[in-house]
Design a protein around this motif. Sequence first.
Motif, PDB file in Angstrom:
ATOM      1  N   ARG A 323       0.800  -1.225   0.000  1.00  0.00           N
ATOM      2  CA  ARG A 323       0.000   0.000   0.000  1.00  0.00           C
ATOM      3  C   ARG A 323       0.839   1.284   0.000  1.00  0.00           C
ATOM      4  O   ARG A 323       0.295   2.369  -0.152  1.00  0.00           O
ATOM      5  CB  ARG A 323      -0.923   0.030   1.222  1.00  0.00           C
ATOM      6  N   ALA A 324       2.144   1.161   0.193  1.00  0.00           N
ATOM      7  CA  ALA A 324       3.003   2.348   0.258  1.00  0.00           C
ATOM      8  C   ALA A 324       4.388   1.990  -0.252  1.00  0.00           C
ATOM      9  O   ALA A 324       5.088   1.186   0.356  1.00  0.00           O
ATOM     10  CB  ALA A 324       3.081   2.874   1.687  1.00  0.00           C
ATOM     11  N   SER A 325       4.763   2.583  -1.383  1.00  0.00           N
ATOM     12  CA  SER A 325       6.053   2.273  -1.993  1.00  0.00           C
ATOM     13  C   SER A 325       6.656   3.538  -2.597  1.00  0.00           C
ATOM     14  O   SER A 325       6.027   4.601  -2.616  1.00  0.00           O
ATOM     15  CB  SER A 325       5.893   1.198  -3.074  1.00  0.00           C
ATOM     16  N   GLY A 326       7.873   3.396  -3.104  1.00  0.00           N
ATOM     17  CA  GLY A 326       8.535   4.536  -3.716  1.00  0.00           C
ATOM     18  C   GLY A 326       9.556   4.076  -4.734  1.00  0.00           C
ATOM     19  O   GLY A 326       9.955   2.909  -4.766  1.00  0.00           O
ATOM     20  N   ALA A 327       9.970   5.005  -5.593  1.00  0.00           N
ATOM     21  CA  ALA A 327      10.987   4.707  -6.603  1.00  0.00           C
ATOM     22  C   ALA A 327      11.703   5.995  -6.976  1.00  0.00           C
ATOM     23  O   ALA A 327      11.118   7.093  -6.922  1.00  0.00           O
ATOM     24  CB  ALA A 327      10.361   4.081  -7.845  1.00  0.00           C
TER      25      ALA A 327
END
Length: 366
Positions: A323-327
Amino acid sequence: MPDVQPHPTSPAPLPDLLAIPPAREAAIRALAAELRPGRRVVLSTHINADGDGCGSEVAMARLLAGMGLQATIVNPTPWPDAYRFLLDDGVREASERGAAALAEAHVLLVLDISDVKRLGQLGDAVRALAVPRLVIDHHIATDDPAGETVLSDTAACATGELVFDLARVLGLPITAAVARGLYVALLTDTGGFRFSNTSPRCHAIAAQLLAAGIDPEEMYRRVYASVPAGKLHVLREALATLEVDEGLGLSWISLEAGATERHGVRSEDLEGIVEHPRSIAGTRLALFFRDLGHGKVKVSFRSLGDVDSNRLARAFGGGGHARASGALVPGSLAEVRERVVAAARATLAEGSDAAATRAPAGDAAR
């Protein structure tokens, strides 16, 4: 008056929410075998450390001191001002010394990271260390962890939950100072106990921390009600770029390069901004694009329901939670936004088609 008959069945017993899963306990004992008195332990977490990373580090540093070990925190980016209050009463933090401080370690303990690349500029130095490298984390595993001995469980609401369990397995006291770090870890990684990772066990642990002396109003004030005015100016700029695809449930905002410098804020002050587009009714996936300059754009992914933001982030070299990621994506803001939004639309459309296929005909037609 008629006799009142007892209910024929007794209520089901409540589960022991604080019971530690056997696999988790075994991993804790394997990790603890390297934490012998007299050793120097260096603690680290991911770039732009958040409340879970910082809170877990501080709690672990204090637990290690109680075990007779020396602990020093060395992070790849400066300690966030928002969590500086956790460093009171003698926790050693030497991030400014970088790789030189790492070289003094007898043991390295990395928290809240599933991939060594999240250590940024410290990554190569960590790979080269010839000392035991330990990991405590709750993210989805990757092929390149920061250590060989790993305590990891994606069922944990925060890395702080695993540190809490380590203290219990090893019989270490949860002092008020330890509890403060752990409470910040749980509070922030669950979005103030609002996100889907807020389990019954998470609340049970929070209750233990409150019993140890935590003042929840003080923690709220320190974490959520002490922001600089510049954060609201940055938020205003970001919200002015809001775009919404109502049909797919996609919302996104952007921030041009130089905005943080212009308003006198740091990267840590942008934490939580992506929650604003996620709060829009009908949104299933929210994106926050931040132009870092030098041809790199940081993308934050936040989702609701059955949308897997981690899968989308991994397609762009990132990762995190479902539900919560980054790149961190190379390219200009416009280029990256176009590519990521297109991929997000495809992901959401794919999910909608699958849901329609599974649904009865009457539901699909609504």
